[in-house]
Design a protein around this motif. Structure first.
Motif, PDB file in Angstrom:
ATOM      1  N   GLY A  21      -1.081 -65.423  35.443  1.00  0.00           N
ATOM      2  CA  GLY A  21      -2.307 -64.856  35.991  1.00  0.00           C
ATOM      3  C   GLY A  21      -3.345 -64.646  34.897  1.00  0.00           C
ATOM      4  O   GLY A  21      -3.572 -63.531  34.444  1.00  0.00           O
ATOM      5  N   VAL A  22      -3.953 -65.748  34.452  1.00  0.00           N
ATOM      6  CA  VAL A  22      -4.950 -65.668  33.385  1.00  0.00           C
ATOM      7  C   VAL A  22      -6.351 -65.626  33.986  1.00  0.00           C
ATOM      8  O   VAL A  22      -6.692 -66.442  34.839  1.00  0.00           O
ATOM      9  N   ASP A  23      -7.130 -64.660  33.554  1.00  0.00           N
ATOM     10  CA  ASP A  23      -8.546 -64.579  33.923  1.00  0.00           C
ATOM     11  C   ASP A  23      -9.367 -64.700  32.654  1.00  0.00           C
ATOM     12  O   ASP A  23      -9.116 -63.990  31.676  1.00  0.00           O
ATOM     13  N   LEU A  24     -10.319 -65.617  32.666  1.00  0.00           N
ATOM     14  CA  LEU A  24     -11.139 -65.815  31.476  1.00  0.00           C
ATOM     15  C   LEU A  24     -12.469 -66.413  31.886  1.00  0.00           C
ATOM     16  O   LEU A  24     -12.520 -67.412  32.603  1.00  0.00           O
ATOM     17  N   ALA A  25     -13.550 -65.792  31.452  1.00  0.00           N
ATOM     18  CA  ALA A  25     -14.877 -66.345  31.729  1.00  0.00           C
ATOM     19  C   ALA A  25     -15.605 -66.525  30.404  1.00  0.00           C
ATOM     20  O   ALA A  25     -15.767 -65.574  29.634  1.00  0.00           O
ATOM     21  N   VAL A  26     -15.973 -67.779  30.095  1.00  0.00           N
ATOM     22  CA  VAL A  26     -16.677 -68.068  28.853  1.00  0.00           C
ATOM     23  C   VAL A  26     -18.080 -68.542  29.197  1.00  0.00           C
ATOM     24  O   VAL A  26     -18.243 -69.545  29.900  1.00  0.00           O
ATOM     25  N   GLY A  27     -19.081 -67.811  28.745  1.00  0.00           N
ATOM     26  CA  GLY A  27     -20.463 -68.180  29.049  1.00  0.00           C
ATOM     27  C   GLY A  27     -20.940 -69.321  28.157  1.00  0.00           C
ATOM     28  O   GLY A  27     -20.339 -69.619  27.124  1.00  0.00           O
ATOM     29  N   ALA A  28     -22.041 -69.947  28.557  1.00  0.00           N
ATOM     30  CA  ALA A  28     -22.608 -71.047  27.775  1.00  0.00           C
ATOM     31  C   ALA A  28     -22.989 -70.541  26.382  1.00  0.00           C
ATOM     32  O   ALA A  28     -23.562 -69.460  26.235  1.00  0.00           O
ATOM     33  N   GLY A  29     -22.644 -71.300  25.375  1.00  0.00           N
ATOM     34  CA  GLY A  29     -23.008 -70.953  24.000  1.00  0.00           C
ATOM     35  C   GLY A  29     -22.102 -69.931  23.353  1.00  0.00           C
ATOM     36  O   GLY A  29     -22.266 -69.602  22.182  1.00  0.00           O
ATOM     37  N   GLU A  30     -21.121 -69.427  24.092  1.00  0.00           N
ATOM     38  CA  GLU A  30     -20.248 -68.384  23.526  1.00  0.00           C
ATOM     39  C   GLU A  30     -19.031 -68.968  22.819  1.00  0.00           C
ATOM     40  O   GLU A  30     -18.579 -70.066  23.121  1.00  0.00           O
ATOM     41  N   VAL A  31     -18.543 -68.173  21.867  1.00  0.00           N
ATOM     42  CA  VAL A  31     -17.289 -68.524  21.205  1.00  0.00           C
ATOM     43  C   VAL A  31     -16.269 -67.434  21.519  1.00  0.00           C
ATOM     44  O   VAL A  31     -16.498 -66.258  21.221  1.00  0.00           O
ATOM     45  N   HIS A  32     -15.194 -67.845  22.173  1.00  0.00           N
ATOM     46  CA  HIS A  32     -14.120 -66.893  22.480  1.00  0.00           C
ATOM     47  C   HIS A  32     -12.882 -67.248  21.675  1.00  0.00           C
ATOM     48  O   HIS A  32     -12.515 -68.417  21.588  1.00  0.00           O
ATOM     49  N   ALA A  33     -12.273 -66.241  21.091  1.00  0.00           N
ATOM     50  CA  ALA A  33     -11.021 -66.462  20.383  1.00  0.00           C
ATOM     51  C   ALA A  33      -9.876 -65.947  21.228  1.00  0.00           C
ATOM     52  O   ALA A  33     -10.003 -64.905  21.880  1.00  0.00           O
ATOM     53  N   ILE A  34      -8.787 -66.700  21.255  1.00  0.00           N
ATOM     54  CA  ILE A  34      -7.575 -66.210  21.923  1.00  0.00           C
ATOM     55  C   ILE A  34      -6.480 -66.103  20.867  1.00  0.00           C
ATOM     56  O   ILE A  34      -6.132 -67.083  20.214  1.00  0.00           O
ATOM     57  N   MET A  35      -6.000 -64.867  20.705  1.00  0.00           N
ATOM     58  CA  MET A  35      -4.931 -64.635  19.737  1.00  0.00           C
ATOM     59  C   MET A  35      -3.699 -64.149  20.494  1.00  0.00           C
ATOM     60  O   MET A  35      -3.790 -63.761  21.645  1.00  0.00           O
ATOM     61  N   GLY A  36      -2.586 -64.204  19.818  1.00  0.00           N
ATOM     62  CA  GLY A  36      -1.385 -63.715  20.483  1.00  0.00           C
ATOM     63  C   GLY A  36      -0.154 -64.229  19.790  1.00  0.00           C
ATOM     64  O   GLY A  36      -0.210 -65.219  19.058  1.00  0.00           O
ATOM     65  N   PRO A  37       0.965 -63.550  19.987  1.00  0.00           N
ATOM     66  CA  PRO A  37       2.201 -63.954  19.318  1.00  0.00           C
ATOM     67  C   PRO A  37       2.713 -65.297  19.832  1.00  0.00           C
ATOM     68  O   PRO A  37       2.243 -65.794  20.853  1.00  0.00           O
ATOM     69  N   ASN A  38       3.661 -65.852  19.111  1.00  0.00           N
ATOM     70  CA  ASN A  38       4.300 -67.107  19.534  1.00  0.00           C
ATOM     71  C   ASN A  38       4.839 -66.971  20.946  1.00  0.00           C
ATOM     72  O   ASN A  38       5.389 -65.945  21.314  1.00  0.00           O
ATOM     73  N   GLY A  39       4.680 -68.024  21.721  1.00  0.00           N
ATOM     74  CA  GLY A  39       5.277 -68.031  23.050  1.00  0.00           C
ATOM     75  C   GLY A  39       4.497 -67.239  24.083  1.00  0.00           C
ATOM     76  O   GLY A  39       4.974 -67.010  25.185  1.00  0.00           O
ATOM     77  N   SER A  40       3.272 -66.820  23.743  1.00  0.00           N
ATOM     78  CA  SER A  40       2.517 -66.015  24.701  1.00  0.00           C
ATOM     79  C   SER A  40       1.805 -66.885  25.735  1.00  0.00           C
ATOM     80  O   SER A  40       1.322 -66.388  26.744  1.00  0.00           O
ATOM     81  N   GLY A  41       1.739 -68.218  25.486  1.00  0.00           N
ATOM     82  CA  GLY A  41       1.139 -69.112  26.478  1.00  0.00           C
ATOM     83  C   GLY A  41      -0.204 -69.681  26.060  1.00  0.00           C
ATOM     84  O   GLY A  41      -0.871 -70.333  26.860  1.00  0.00           O
ATOM     85  N   LYS A  42      -0.600 -69.449  24.790  1.00  0.00           N
ATOM     86  CA  LYS A  42      -1.922 -69.910  24.330  1.00  0.00           C
ATOM     87  C   LYS A  42      -2.053 -71.437  24.392  1.00  0.00           C
ATOM     88  O   LYS A  42      -3.023 -71.965  24.931  1.00  0.00           O
ATOM     89  N   SER A  43      -1.064 -72.105  23.807  1.00  0.00           N
ATOM     90  CA  SER A  43      -1.138 -73.573  23.789  1.00  0.00           C
ATOM     91  C   SER A  43      -1.000 -74.152  25.188  1.00  0.00           C
ATOM     92  O   SER A  43      -1.655 -75.129  25.539  1.00  0.00           O
TER      93      SER A  43
END
Lengths: 251, 428
Positions: A21-43
């Motif tokens: 259940g991921v919610d993420l809204a990235v506006g035009a021109g924005e830079v969002h970083a996603i951090m998190g431990p190994n295995g959290s689902g980032k990749s």
């Protein structure tokens, strides 16, 4: 630009829920970083967005400029403006880097109904872009990523990004395996591409990349969800205290 | 030892439709000698170990199966290369369409002309390497060729040939059955490049004997295709002197049956032989067989076999490759790789790699693999916007690249690479 709502994803071949259940809204021109431990689902998030097979979306949606990308083939997503800079760029022996780049650019242009770029124009374009990233003619002639060092591979990813001019760039641990100088080159390349119409999602373990590429928003991901969002200071907090404190706080 | 009845019958039926070409002298003697060898060994059958993976019946049949004449609708390959062009139509030399048979550093004439002269270097080569190549494995179609070849070229490089000799085979009749025999002699320190291209006939039996003297260099680049219905059995026999170089590359596209045998023997020290092939096979009717036998009988020679096949829609690929290192052939460097890219589950690749070594100070390795398109590579290309079919073609070219890299001349290689890309695209 990017609008993800309630995205749930499981592995196709086993009954294992990765994104819950991921919610993420990235506006035009924005830079969002996603951090998190190994295995959290980032990749996994980056793969699902770019259309790698092996995953099954069970719920939720992902829109790129209002268009549902989850039903598109990977090449359609690319033509729609999505770009994934790979954590481990793939080596393709026997296919020249230039041929690859030109095929990619012209495929995207064709898909969008635009004219293909001539050889001469392409040569001009690539020379200019390659120079900024300190990629020499020899590297352009070589087969895609074959015999490239870790840093060269990542620079080659950024070169592709610069040539293809996507709207949304996802950088999957682009800092892994980079020394300080290479990180600077890569970051400068990314920063040069920042513009009002282009957004970035930067996935990373470490805060150090964010010293070079300053994010507007930092998200912490854990166990398949985004559990906390904040400004750049959130990344510093991770650097100082690790993930344990933050995760304890939101648990 | 008497032949099994079935084999004897097959051989008799095939020979019934053939007559030894006219002529006397050494040519006739060599032909009669080959015929007696052929009748002793008989034509191959499926029970022969060497033909286990390839059905020779269409090659054995008294008459060739008809093959439609293929219209390519494209400029012939290597048209832009500065070369001495020799044309054969359905296996018959076409003097009017060919360039004059003259070049600095080279003597070149028709086999039939050479055979009319009592004293000729060809006398010591015709059928000689073929005969050597019959041990330890029999190659009946090569013996048949020596006996019944109706035409061919006799080429002797005495210096550095200024241009490649390019043999262009044209196919005009749906039932042509061509048997050609070429002789190549590269003298000490001389250099020659031989190109072969074009669909030769409905059924094509080609033999080439190549004698490379000390310090000589022979490059051979050949394309077979894109005619769909041909059947071809080809043999190249090479004998390599001290510090000589032999490089042979074949690109095969389409064809009902293609069996290419290469028999290479090192007789002088420090020589190099690279034998390579790339094949693109599409369809249940396609059968492609590379059979290679390299014998090391000298010191410190290097041999390399690189064979790649892309198979789809039920195509069959075969590789039988052997490196034989004789006693005393120390410091041998032998390498062999055969690989197939199977684009679907209907296609098959049958490989029989063999090493037989009687010397103790050698480096020999061999490998054989079969695999599908790499999913990570495919995703990488698609994620950059390259559509799946085009990405598959790029990865197919990528797979074949190692074999194409064996072509010494970069311009020749590049043209083949471009043609391959076009042919793959047409198939999509």
């Amino acid at each position: 630009m990017l609008d993800i709502k309630g995205l749930k994803v499981k592995l196709e071949e086993e009954d294992k829920q990765i994104l819950k259940g991921v919610d993420l809204a990235v506006g035009a021109g924005e830079v969002h970083a996603i951090m998190g431990p190994n295995g959290s689902g980032k990749s996994t998030l980056s793969y699902v967005l770019s259309g790698r097979d092996g995953y099954e979306v069970t719920e939720g949606s992902a829109l790129l400029e209002g268009a549902d990308i989850l039903d598109m083939d990977p090449e359609e997503r690319a033509a729609a403006g999505l770009f994934l800079a790979f954590q481990y760029p793939v080596e393709i022996p026997g296919v020249g880097n230039m041929t690859f780049l030109r095929t990619a650019l012209n495929s995207q242009r064709k898909a969008r109904g635009e004219d293909e770029v001539s050889s001469a124009d392409f040569l001009k374009l690539i020379r200019a872009k390659a120079k900024d990233l300190k990629i020499d003619a020899e590297m352009l002639k070589r087969p895609v990523n074959v015999g490239f060092s870790g840093g060269e591979k990542k620079r080659n990813e950024i070169l592709q990004m610069a040539i293809l001019e996507p709207k949304l760039c996802i950088l999957d641990e682009t800092d892994s395996g980079l020394d300080v100088d290479a990180m600077k080159l890569v970051s400068d390349g990314v920063n040069a591409l920042r513009s009002e119409g282009r957004s970035f999602v930067v996935i990373t373990h470490y805060q150090r990349l964010l010293n070079h590429i300053t994010p507007d928003v930092v998200h912490i991901m854990s166990d398949g969800r985004i559990v906390k969002s904040g400004g750049p200071e959130l990344a510093l907090e991770v650097e100082e205290n690790g993930y344990a404190d933050i995760l304890a706080e939101v648990a | 030892m008497a032949l099994p009845q079935a084999k004897a019958d097959t051989t008799e039926a095939r020979l019934a439709g053939l007559t030894l070409p006219e002529g006397a002298g050494w040519g006739r003697a060599a032909r009669e000698d080959a015929l007696s060898r052929l009748t002793a060994m008989g034509l191959p059958g499926r029970r022969d170990e060497y033909w286990r993976f390839t059905d020779p019946s269409s090659l054995n049949a008294p008459e060739p199966a008809p093959a439609a004449v293929f219209e390519a609708h494209e400029a012939p390959i290597w048209d832009g290369v500065d070369r001495l062009k020799v044309i054969f139509v359905d296996g018959v030399f076409d003097a009017a369409a060919s360039d004059p048979l003259e070049m600095t550093g080279l003597e070149i004439e028709r086999l039939s002309d050479a055979m009319t002269r009592d004293i000729h270097w060809a006398k010591d080569l015709y059928g000689k390497l073929e005969t050597r190549g019959q041990t330890p494995v029999e190659r009946p179609f090569a013996a048949l060729n020596t006996a019944f070849a109706t035409d061919g070229l006799v080429i002797r490089a005495t210096g550095r040939a200024e241009r490649p000799v390019a043999i262009v085979y044209l196919h005009g009749s749906e039932t042509s059955d061509a048997i050609l025999h070429h002789l190549v002699k590269v003298e000490e320190g001389a250099e020659l490049t031989l190109l072969e291209t074009g669909p030769a006939a409905a059924r094509f039996n080609e033999a080439m004997e190549v004698d490379v003297a000390d310090g000589g260099t022979f490059h051979h680049v050949r394309t077979q295709g894109r005619d769909h219905e041909r059947r071809a059995a080809t043999h190249a026999f090479a004998r390599l002197g001290t510090e000589s170089v032999y490089k042979s590359f074949t690109l095969t596209v389409n064809g009902r049956l293609t069996r290419n045998e290469q028999v290479v023997e090192f007789t002088g020290d420090d020589a190099v032989a690279h034998v390579a092939g790339a094949c693109v096979g599409d369809g249940r009717d396609l059968h492609h067989d590379d059979t290679v036998f390299v014998t090391h009988d000298a010191l410190a020679c290097e041999s390399r076999q690189v064979f790649k096949k892309v198979l789809r829609n039920g195509a069959t690929g075969v590789f039988q490759g052997k490196i034989l290192v004789k006693q005393g052939a120390q410091k041998t460097d032998g390498y062999q790789i055969s690989q197939s890219l199977l684009l679907d589950e209907d296609s098959q690749f049958l490989a029989k790699p063999e090493l037989e070594i009687y010397a103790d100070d050698v480096a020999c390795s061999h490998g054989s693999t079969s695999g599908a398109i790499d999913r990570d590579s495919l995703f990488y290309l698609r994620s950059r916007g390259v559509p799946e079919a085009e990405a598959t073609d790029l990865l197919t070219l990528s797979f074949l690249a190692e074999a194409l890299a064996e072509i010494e001349d970069a311009a020749l290689a590049e043209e083949l690479q471009i043609r391959l890309g076009e042919w793959l695209a047409r198939r999509r």
